[in-house]
Design a protein around this motif. Sequence first.
Motif, short mmCIF file in Angstrom:
data_model
loop_
_atom_site.label_atom_id
_atom_site.label_comp_id
_atom_site.label_asym_id
_atom_site.label_seq_id
_atom_site.Cartn_x
_atom_site.Cartn_y
_atom_site.Cartn_z
N GLU A 26 60.77 16.11 130.78
CA GLU A 26 61.79 16.96 130.18
C GLU A 26 61.43 17.32 128.74
N LEU A 27 60.83 16.38 128.02
CA LEU A 27 60.35 16.67 126.67
C LEU A 27 59.31 17.78 126.70
N ALA A 28 58.37 17.70 127.63
CA ALA A 28 57.33 18.73 127.73
C ALA A 28 57.94 20.10 128.02
N ALA A 29 58.97 20.14 128.86
CA ALA A 29 59.61 21.42 129.18
C ALA A 29 60.27 22.04 127.95
N ILE A 30 60.94 21.21 127.15
CA ILE A 30 61.58 21.71 125.92
C ILE A 30 60.54 22.22 124.93
N LEU A 31 59.47 21.47 124.73
CA LEU A 31 58.45 21.88 123.76
C LEU A 31 57.78 23.18 124.19
N LYS A 32 57.57 23.34 125.48
CA LYS A 32 56.99 24.59 125.98
C LYS A 32 57.93 25.76 125.74
N ALA A 33 59.23 25.52 125.92
CA ALA A 33 60.22 26.58 125.76
C ALA A 33 60.38 27.04 124.32
N ILE A 34 60.34 26.11 123.37
CA ILE A 34 60.57 26.50 121.98
C ILE A 34 59.29 26.94 121.29
N ALA A 35 58.14 26.46 121.73
CA ALA A 35 56.82 26.86 121.21
C ALA A 35 56.83 26.99 119.69
N PRO A 36 57.01 25.87 118.97
CA PRO A 36 57.11 25.96 117.50
C PRO A 36 55.85 26.51 116.86
N GLY A 37 56.05 27.40 115.90
CA GLY A 37 54.94 28.03 115.20
C GLY A 37 54.72 27.44 113.83
#
Length: 241
Positions: A26-37
Amino acid sequence: MAVVGKKAKPDGRLFAIGDIHGCPDELAAILKAIAPGPTDTVVFVGDYVDRGPSARDVIEQLVELRQSSAAEIVFLKGNHEDMMLSFLGFPGHYGESFLFNGGSQTLDSYGVSEDTLERAIEFLPAHHLDFLHGLATSYHRPPYLFVHAGILPARQLEEQAVEDMLWIRQEFIFNVHQIAATVVFGHTPMRAVMVDLPFKLGIDTGLVYGGRLTCLEFSEGVAYQVARGSRQVKTLQVDVR
């Protein structure tokens, strides 16, 4: 006095991610969705370990994120990291309660058995111990103060005790505090994001109990959420100001 995090990048997006509790997918899914720049700031409010299937994989993801991302990444300590450090023989609180509060699942993820329990520290990679030792207590980016559990309502920021910031619950949640900031916190699982402006925003939405992992983005007031066992991230608007 509590440790306050580094100065944030002022011009990018600001995210806060709630309690993960050993749920790496679930952490990986969130990080992929927000894609911090590179101009963004991501604040984690703690409780990376315990209760979920693989605290080890969660910490490895977070270490890799810090190494590979150009964003400002802020990791706060939760009460479960506090217990884990105490259990391992380092300064902390309530290490004797670690195993009974999800710590056994954490040690399982590191390959620690009942026979090797007394040598548990030997099973943790050095960079994971470094991660645990490097966690901050608070992060202040006006108008927000990020902590794991909350603050003692009657005290100013410089008067706060570390133990309260990691462990407080009802006394903070049910009272108006005195500091000039909206406190963003995890620790206490709720069905939905708690919005009590201008005082507090609660972002532990009970992932490990079958709820959701929540990530708040503050510029646009968007909550990214993924349900336990899902990879689909949904968004909704949240009043954050």
